[in-house]
Design an enzyme around this catalytic site. Structure first.
Site, mmCIF file in Angstrom:
data_model
loop_
_atom_site.group_PDB
_atom_site.id
_atom_site.type_symbol
_atom_site.label_atom_id
_atom_site.label_comp_id
_atom_site.label_asym_id
_atom_site.label_seq_id
_atom_site.Cartn_x
_atom_site.Cartn_y
_atom_site.Cartn_z
ATOM 1 N N HIS A 265 -49.632 -51.411 -69.789
ATOM 2 C CA HIS A 265 -48.719 -50.299 -69.461
ATOM 3 C C HIS A 265 -48.619 -50.112 -67.946
ATOM 4 O O HIS A 265 -47.519 -50.132 -67.377
ATOM 5 C CB HIS A 265 -49.238 -49.013 -70.131
ATOM 6 N N GLU A 266 -49.762 -49.957 -67.304
ATOM 7 C CA GLU A 266 -49.744 -49.748 -65.845
ATOM 8 C C GLU A 266 -49.232 -51.007 -65.147
ATOM 9 O O GLU A 266 -48.573 -50.916 -64.105
ATOM 10 C CB GLU A 266 -51.136 -49.356 -65.339
ATOM 11 N N HIS A 269 -45.565 -50.708 -64.869
ATOM 12 C CA HIS A 269 -45.215 -49.854 -63.716
ATOM 13 C C HIS A 269 -45.330 -50.647 -62.419
ATOM 14 O O HIS A 269 -44.473 -50.561 -61.537
ATOM 15 C CB HIS A 269 -46.173 -48.657 -63.622
ATOM 16 N N GLU A 295 -40.975 -45.563 -67.065
ATOM 17 C CA GLU A 295 -41.626 -45.684 -68.372
ATOM 18 C C GLU A 295 -40.907 -46.706 -69.251
ATOM 19 O O GLU A 295 -41.521 -47.286 -70.150
ATOM 20 C CB GLU A 295 -41.715 -44.318 -69.060
#
Lengths: 501, 501
Positions: A265-266, A269, A295
């Protein structure tokens, strides 16, 4: 000054502002990862002053005169210069409505609030955090009234994270989701449940760290420009520009999947932030344009890619190498079903894709109620528990796993949460579009992220903030965003996993 | 403005300057410990701008007018205010003689130089570092000429690290040391050599880290305000004030003593920095007054305490617990003799107490020769090798273990090295004085650092920069500093260890 001199001066001022951002971002990152325990007060001191200096530079005569002069020659400006001007005008016009002392006091409040949130979460002590939370909500209401007296305060903050977002749009979006997801969750609840024992075991920090590095390598993240740290709550930050990006994770020793999907997830980003065109560095255009788009990238990599059958088949041997004892006797299919186990749960960041948006809706309802003076901050703990029971049917045993679980409120990020759900839905629509150009599953099966990353780079990342988020999204999709692609995706995927008709 | 308003404004300006220092210190610390590999350019960008803003604040009209106004009421000021004024005048009067663009270019040069030094050392590639070294020496000569045209450039820089230090004083000091140390080294060379095999083995980073934490605990370092990091070259820094102090070490897996004494050395610096009175924070008075006094504390803990028989007897069981396999079969006496093995060697930070000052003298001669235009930077590698052969009789096999070993030059710290030798000698005189009040050996034998720390706190640490370094030293000693106590200490200790008459 002629137009060229004006724009040079404008970029010089942006560059100077970016140096303050660099310092402030680093002080926050360091505070979350490294700094001595008792250093929050010292950090608040520096942050207060640096924020003040940055505020003065942003709202000082030099900048205001420059913005006026540039506005007069707006038509002569390049597209890039014009967009910088537009963003500067928006930010500075709002910032200057906040009195300097209140602006600085707020920055100091956030440092103290984050520091207190850490110990409050550790000690399951909502009462110690409450005074900070109350002040944060009060400041958010006050700033919204100062900056946009014609808007509802909560709408103003929603719009800060996603251009044009309002409670009206959020309500409609969430209703659309609920209409499809609630029946899906019910059907899954009646189906035979899968087993997730393959995720559990004893996973040392060292092994998980090595596996995290491997995941970042697979994702194609340039490790010379992006590091990994560990924090209570995972996050991504850039330091000064997209040339130094940092992600963090948090290792749970009894379940490797928690950190695995945080890293992916990160990592999403980070890829987005790092993908800005180099010439956008040190300007208003650097990095991601909105939290919704952000997101869309993080949740894209985490779920649409990371929780896909193709990826799990690819990554299973890597998992076996990382955790040979724990994975022994398990199969890729078991892992695939385990990481996609749909079950009402307590922790948002560990929730499955189907129930995830319910976690977001709870936060949305709660923060909105406080911002609309229908709920007091002191009642958030109780209301949190009530809504988790109502929406997810679970009993929240304590505040650590309840109202204190996320770091967002302690960081003043009221209005952020809907971005997670919106971004998830954007991501599904983006994936549908991407599939027109790329055989996504074939790439993932080979662990080859390059075509996927290059598509995202070309369509999204490199543009930084050149377009508004809705414009960017429409330019990527070639049509208006429609959440139906998200609910379609979820239904199709999970009906298959749970053998539903 | 009346005097009270003037001083309030003065402290406000000092406080603002400290926030810039906070940012700059943290960016350096982060660069050395944490930041992504390819982020030096991004860091230089921010540091250049923050240095510029800080320079403007220091040398701007607001500050200059204030200093003038304060100077007019100097007699009305408190001792503290007067000392702040004195230090501000000194620093700012010099700083404003350096043109802004040169000042900023120098800050950016240092970031690039440190980044290049790391890879140059790793790759044993002096040539890649040379252009930076040349520019640093050129800048140092230029700045000295601008700031103190009446002084020899090298004298100016010596004086920046120790009030009033000159080449004349250094020469005299080093001659005194040589007269006693060279015969001592010769005698030891003829004596039966001790064995240091107990220091060698396979010491994992994890075990050494745990032992480092234990050492810091024994030293009485407040771990809520002081953290430990790892870097290529160990150092200590405070971040913004004495309320956040950080030390670093470097683990050698074949020898635990290297990091052990780095931790104790840097721990001594940290204790000194952290010991400033709280009301000195965010002023010119915070932290250590000079590098000579600083090294008197670091070398005090490292050697006078850390390499003493009493301490080794105390710490031996801790060592056995930290490295049970490696220490098995060894005794405290073996460790004591091994860590005090006197032998000509290549690496300063690992040198024994007796030959240590020869390492310092080599650096002193070399940097002085370059500053006095008697040597070119490009010839430093060759001259380094020649002097190591002459002074220590050792062949330097490469630049990694030669001219590239220390980080000081890459950080622009020309004139720093003599502080190590001076500090060592100060420390011995301070210990003699301390023994009049405290049974130092009895405390160390019990691992009780409190009385020692409290004595140092009362006599040295709490004063910060309230006194000049020579005044402070005399106030501690109650007499003039005399290096004879240092040579006496070394002779007595090492004659005993080596059974010399």
């Amino acid at each position: 000054m002629n137009t060229s001199e004006l724009t040079n001066k404008f970029y010089d001022l942006q560059s100077r502002l970016s140096a303050y951002r660099h310092a402030v971002d680093l002080i926050y990152y360091d505070g979350a990862t490294t700094a001595p325990k008792a250093s929050a007060e010292n950090r608040a001191h520096a942050l207060g002053i640096l924020s003040e200096e940055s505020y003065k530079l942003s709202t000082g005569d030099e900048m205001l005169t420059l913005l006026d002069d540039l506005a007069k020659v707006r038509d002569e400006l390049s597209e890039k210069d014009r967009r910088c001007l537009e963003l500067a005008e928006k930010e500075i016009n709002e910032m200057k409505k906040i009195p300097l002392d209140e602006y600085v006091a707020y920055q100091e409040l956030i440092v103290a609030a984050e520091d207190t949130w850490h110990s409050a979460k550790e000690n399951d002590d909502f009462a110690s955090f409450l005074p900070y939370l109350e002040k944060i909500f009060a400041a958010k209401k006050r700033f919204a009234e100062l900056c946009a007296p014609d808007k509802k305060p909560y709408d103003y903050w929603l719009g800060q994270f996603e251009d044009g977002l309002t409670t009206e749009k959020c309500d409609a979006f969430f209703e659309t989701l609920k209409a499809r997801l609630v029946p899906l969750i019910e059907s899954i609840g009646k189906a035979a449940q899968n087993d997730d024992s393959c995720l559990h075991g004893d996973f040392s920090d060292e092994k998980q760290l090595a596996f995290s590095h491997k995941l970042m390598e697979i994702m194609g993240i340039d490790r010379n420009r992006c590091i990994l740290g560990t924090t209570e709550h995972p996050f991504t930050t850039s330091i000064g520009s997209h040339k130094d990006v940092r992600i963090t994770t948090n290792f749970k020793n009894d379940n490797f999947a928690s950190s695995m999907f945080s890293v992916i997830h990160e990592g999403g980003h980070a890829l987005y932030d790092m993908g800005s065109c180099d010439d956008l560095a040190y300007t208003y255009l650097d990095g991601g344009v909105s939290m919704g788009i952000h997101e869309s990238q993080s949740r894209f990599y985490e779920n649409l890619i990371g929780r896909s059958e193709a990826f799990i088949n690819y990554v299973f041997p890597v998992l076996c190498e990382a955790f040979p004892e724990e994975m022994s006797g398990h199969t890729a299919d078991e892992v695939y079903k385990a990481i996609n186990l749909v079950t009402p749960s307590l922790i948002r960041t560990e929730a499955d894709e189907v129930t995830y948006c319910l976690h977001v809706m709870i936060r949305y309802e709660l923060e909105r109620a406080v911002m609309e003076d229908r709920l007091e901050a002191k009642d958030l703990s109780t209301e949190w528990k009530r809504l988790y029971k109502e929406y997810l049917g679970v009993d929240v045993p304590n505040d650590r796993m309840g109202v204190l679980q996320d770091s967002h409120w302690s960081g003043g990020m009221i209005g952020y949460f809907p971005s997670y759900a919106l971004g998830s839905a954007y991501g599904a629509h983006i994936l549908k579009k991407m599939r027109e150009d790329i055989d996504v599953d074939a790439c993932i099966s080979k662990g080859d992220f390059t075509p996927i990353n290059e598509w995202n780079r070309k369509m999204i990342w490199r543009h930084g903030c050149m377009m508004k988020s809705d414009e960017l999204l429409e330019s990527v999709l070639g049509e208006s965003f429609d959440p139906v692609h998200y609910t379609d995706y979820l239904e199709e995927k999970y009906k298959k996993i749970y053998n539903l008709v």
